[in-house]
Design an enzyme around this catalytic site. Structure first.
Site, PDB file in Angstrom:
ATOM      1  N   GLY A  14     170.800 121.441 144.819  1.00  0.00           N
ATOM      2  CA  GLY A  14     169.386 121.795 144.628  1.00  0.00           C
ATOM      3  C   GLY A  14     168.645 120.663 143.924  1.00  0.00           C
ATOM      4  N   ARG A  75     173.321 120.266 150.693  1.00  0.00           N
ATOM      5  CA  ARG A  75     174.661 120.696 150.297  1.00  0.00           C
ATOM      6  C   ARG A  75     175.513 120.394 151.520  1.00  0.00           C
ATOM      7  NH1 ARG A  75     173.034 123.759 145.731  1.00  0.00           N
ATOM      8  NH2 ARG A  75     171.072 124.861 146.054  1.00  0.00           N
ATOM      9  N   ASP A 106     177.634 120.931 139.642  1.00  0.00           N
ATOM     10  CA  ASP A 106     179.100 120.866 139.652  1.00  0.00           C
ATOM     11  C   ASP A 106     179.678 120.477 141.020  1.00  0.00           C
ATOM     12  OD1 ASP A 106     178.313 123.300 140.657  1.00  0.00           O
ATOM     13  OD2 ASP A 106     179.778 124.486 139.556  1.00  0.00           O
ATOM     14  N   THR A 128     170.074 119.574 137.586  1.00  0.00           N
ATOM     15  CA  THR A 128     169.861 120.919 138.140  1.00  0.00           C
ATOM     16  C   THR A 128     168.968 121.690 137.180  1.00  0.00           C
ATOM     17  OG1 THR A 128     170.878 123.113 138.451  1.00  0.00           O
ATOM     18  CG2 THR A 128     172.192 121.507 137.248  1.00  0.00           C
ATOM     19  N   ASP A 130     169.122 124.638 136.517  1.00  0.00           N
ATOM     20  CA  ASP A 130     169.818 125.814 135.955  1.00  0.00           C
ATOM     21  C   ASP A 130     170.361 125.610 134.532  1.00  0.00           C
ATOM     22  OD1 ASP A 130     169.349 126.854 138.461  1.00  0.00           O
ATOM     23  OD2 ASP A 130     171.396 126.617 139.167  1.00  0.00           O
ATOM     24  N   ASP A 132     173.337 124.817 133.765  1.00  0.00           N
ATOM     25  CA  ASP A 132     174.543 125.655 133.821  1.00  0.00           C
ATOM     26  C   ASP A 132     175.831 124.837 133.825  1.00  0.00           C
ATOM     27  OD1 ASP A 132     174.228 124.511 136.312  1.00  0.00           O
ATOM     28  OD2 ASP A 132     174.783 126.304 137.423  1.00  0.00           O
ATOM     29  N   ARG A 174     170.741 130.821 139.297  1.00  0.00           N
ATOM     30  CA  ARG A 174     172.040 131.245 139.858  1.00  0.00           C
ATOM     31  C   ARG A 174     172.709 132.231 138.894  1.00  0.00           C
ATOM     32  NH1 ARG A 174     174.314 128.578 144.214  1.00  0.00           N
ATOM     33  NH2 ARG A 174     173.111 126.696 143.892  1.00  0.00           N
TER      34      ARG A 174
END
Ligand code: F6P
Length: 359
Positions: A14, A75, A106, A128, A130, A132, A174
């Site tokens: 993303g 992706r 990741d 990202t 996120d 995360d 996510r």
């Protein structure tokens, strides 16, 4: 000092505001060190297809101000296959690319470690929205995404205020509730639902009712897209809207921020962080290092081994499989556990604080 003649840079997964700043920094630092730079378009898919563009200093001029990624992203399931890897290696060989800097999450780092294992030294940069990635306290794009959410929720509150309504706003991230948590805190949301913390729906609705009874007109609840669907597979945020209306009688609307928070001009924080990370990525390659992800830890930019970062991430997300920890020392494992519990404790603390002062 390692000698590279030409490196490749790509963005994958993303997109995130600030990726361009990282591309610019990698390019300029490499050029300044006498290394040529090839931009790889469309992430790992572009590496397979040989979709390359030479980057000189002008090619990255002014891109720091733009969201998205000038190198495009994707992706690439194909890259995970042996055939895909062979094509990627052939592109590197044909174009004399000695090393790669990969910006993403990741999945991007798994690609970078595969390339390193196949003889192409690679370094990852966390990009990202996120936030995360457990090994780093910050990922490029998080600040911009949150600021975009902030503007949207502030605007929604105004219309809620006028119409005496509640608005439930679902945000991306996510399985990670960071965007929801931080934007909920910064907009004074009465309820915040994130996957990391059991959500007390009854308490949240009681709070909305109590706030309304005391005259509060504009009521805000922020939910994370990572909340588990309810029975029958219904999206949690939409279900929550129905619950609020049926239990409290408060007129409630739903808004999903969606991909809009992935775009937009990067904030200063993202531009500076991306610049530092890009610069450091090239420095690490020059120092002969590879298979690292450039992290932000305790206020400093620090490289972390990618294998360590990936397993740490699995530990935090309870996704460890047999054998994952075999290659690590007892000290490493203890450090990983400490990082995981520190991150969980930080999220619990922020969440509790948000709830304590929300009303
Ligand atoms: O990882 C970034 C992210 O925007 C997540 O927050 C979201 O779940 C996902 O990507 C959406 O992916 P896509 O762009 O493939 O719809």
């Amino acid at each position: 000092m390692a000698k590279f003649r030409k490196i490749g840079v790509l963005s994958s997964g993303g997109d995130a505001p600030g990726m361009n700043a990282a591309i610019r920094s990698v390019t300029r630092k490499a050029l300044q060190s006498g290394i040529e730079v090839m931009g790889i378009r469309g992430g790992y898919e572009g590496l397979l297809n040989g979709d390359l563009v030479k980057l000189d200093t002008h090619a990255v001029s002014q891109i720091i101000t733009h969201g998205g990624t000038v190198l495009y992203s994707s992706r690439s399931p194909r890259f995970k296959t042996p055939e895909g890897m062979n094509l990627a290696l052939k592109t590197c060989e044909d174009n004399e690319i000695d090393a790669i800097v990969a910006i993403g999450g990741d999945g991007t780092f798994r690609g970078a470690t595969d390339l390193t294992n196949h003889g192409i030294p690679s370094i990852g940069i966390p990009g990202t929205i996120d936030n995360d990635i457990t090994a780093t306290e910050y990922t490029i794009g998080f600040d911009t995404a949150m600021n975009t959410v902030l503007g949207m929720i502030d605007a929604l509150r105004e219309t809620c205020e006028s119409h005496n309504r509640c608005n439930v706003i679902e945000v991306m991230g996510r399985d990670c509730g960071m965007i929801a948590l931080y934007s909920g805190i910064s907009t004074g949301a009465l309820a915040i639902a994130i996957p990391e913390i059991p959500f007390d729906e009854k308490y949240a609705i009681e709070k909305l009712i109590a706030a309304r009874m005391q005259g509060k007109r504009g009521l805000i609840a922020v939910t994370s897209e990572g909340m588990k669907p309810v029975e029958g597979g219904k999206n949690y945020s939409e279900y929550f809207v129905e619950q609020i209306e049926s239990i409290s009688g408060i007129e409630t609307r739903f808004a999903r921020c969606g991909h809009i928070i992935r775009g937009g001009a990067p904030t200063i924080r993202d531009r500076v962080m991306a610049t530092e990370m890009g610069y450091e990525a090239v420095n690490e390659l020059l120092a002969g290092k590879s298979n690292e992800v450039i992290c932000y830890i305790d206020g400093k930019i620090k490289p972390v081994d990618i294998n360590y970062a990936l397993i740490l991430d699995r530990m935090y997300k309870n996704k460890l499989v047999d054998g994952d920890l075999d290659k690590f020392t007892a000290d490493d494992i203890a450090k990983m556990r400490e990082t995981c519990s520190h991150r969980s404790a930080m999220i619990r603390h922020m969440y509790q604080m948000a709830m304590d002062i929300s009303f």
